[in-house]
Design an enzyme around this catalytic site. Structure first.
Site, PDB file in Angstrom:
ATOM      1  N   ASP A  55       0.817  -1.213   0.000  1.00 41.95           N
ATOM      2  CA  ASP A  55       0.000   0.000   0.000  1.00 41.95           C
ATOM      3  C   ASP A  55       0.852   1.266   0.000  1.00 41.95           C
ATOM      4  OD1 ASP A  55      -2.291  -1.583   0.180  1.00 41.95           O
ATOM      5  OD2 ASP A  55      -2.206  -1.620   2.360  1.00 41.95           O
ATOM      6  N   TYR A 113       6.365 -10.380   6.349  1.00 36.86           N
ATOM      7  CA  TYR A 113       6.342  -8.935   6.570  1.00 36.86           C
ATOM      8  C   TYR A 113       6.994  -8.623   7.906  1.00 36.86           C
ATOM      9  CZ  TYR A 113       3.147  -7.959   2.690  1.00 36.86           C
ATOM     10  OH  TYR A 113       2.593  -7.811   1.449  1.00 36.86           O
TER      11      TYR A 113
END
Length: 259
Positions: A55, A113
């Site tokens: 994002d 992540y």
């Protein structure tokens, strides 16, 4: 029959000034910039298919990209050209010829992540774009106890934000752990076979609430099992999130490289 060549790229980028990875018609995205470069060096229009759609404001240490092309540029020359033709906040770390049909996203077995939290009485202006900064230090032991509940296969509907595409919400999490990096920095690592829209950031926010003792572990477990249609709180800031690494063989606890 002639088959197109497939190139596998490993890239790192500072996502601070970009609107995410995925290409947009009028957006300043990583894919837009990367494809402009690749079109020039390959001598034809190409598509840079990323392993994940990070994002706006989210960073990557090991994003994987696959490119199909008839271009003949050697991989080592592609890396060399990128050093002067790409902006300094996008770096091609590695380039190699991949097997025919390789796809960075669909062939991925797992992704890891990392999320950075910095605890200090005063904000560090040089970390504003690279970590979630807070004054109160959350309890790491409590957060790790809650994080264990994420392991295994679950329906993560409760942790996806409004705007998520209507895909399968069931994901398998292989590893989820908070680590103390130094006196000020905490880092959360989570590895799974896939992630929903804002899923990691929403999980981080909820775990931090447990660490600040604003939410109990039992409430966090209930949240996992609630299967409500959207996350009801604000996700953790995108600036603290990093796509750490991507694996193309079955997950092994020893395989991810924590950077």
């Amino acid at each position: 029959m002639t088959f197109m060549r497939t190139i596998k790229l490993k890239i790192a980028y500072d996502g601070s000034r970009y609107q995410g990875y995925q290409k947009q018609p009028h957006g300043n995205t990583i894919q837009n910039i990367l494809e402009e470069f690749l079109n020039k060096v390959c001598g034809e229009p190409v598509t840079a298919k990323g392993s994940g759609r990070t994002d706006a404001g989210v960073h990557a240490l090991g994003q994987i990209v696959s490119v199909n092309t008839n271009g003949k540029i050697p991989c080592k020359n592609l890396v060399r050209a990128s050093k002067t033709m790409l902006p300094e906040d996008i770096v091609i770390l590695e380039a190699s010829d991949a097997p025919e049909g390789f796809h960075a996203r669909y062939d991925a077995c797992w992704k890891q992540y990392a999320y950075k939290v910095v605890v200090a009485k005063q904000k560090n202006p040089f970390l504003v774009k690279y970590a979630w900064q807070m004054e109160a230090k959350p309890n790491v032991a409590l957060m790790n106890e809650a994080a264990k509940l994420l392991l295994g296969k679950h329906d993560f509907t409760a942790f996806r934000s409004t705007g998520s595409v209507d895909n399968d919400p069931v994901r398998t999490i292989f590893h989820a752990e908070w680590k103390v990096i130094n006196a000020e920095e905490l880092r959360f690592y989570i590895t799974g076979d896939g992630f929903l829209y804002h899923m990691v950031r929403n999980i981080v926010w909820s775990l931090v609430q447990v660490g600040l003792e604003k939410r109990t572990i039992a409430e966090f477990e209930a949240e996992i099992n609630s299967k409500r249609c959207e996350f009801l709180n604000s996700p953790a800031p995108g600036c603290g999130l990093y796509l750490d690494c991507v694996g193309y063989v079955p997950y092994d606890a020893k395989s991810p490289e924590e950077v």
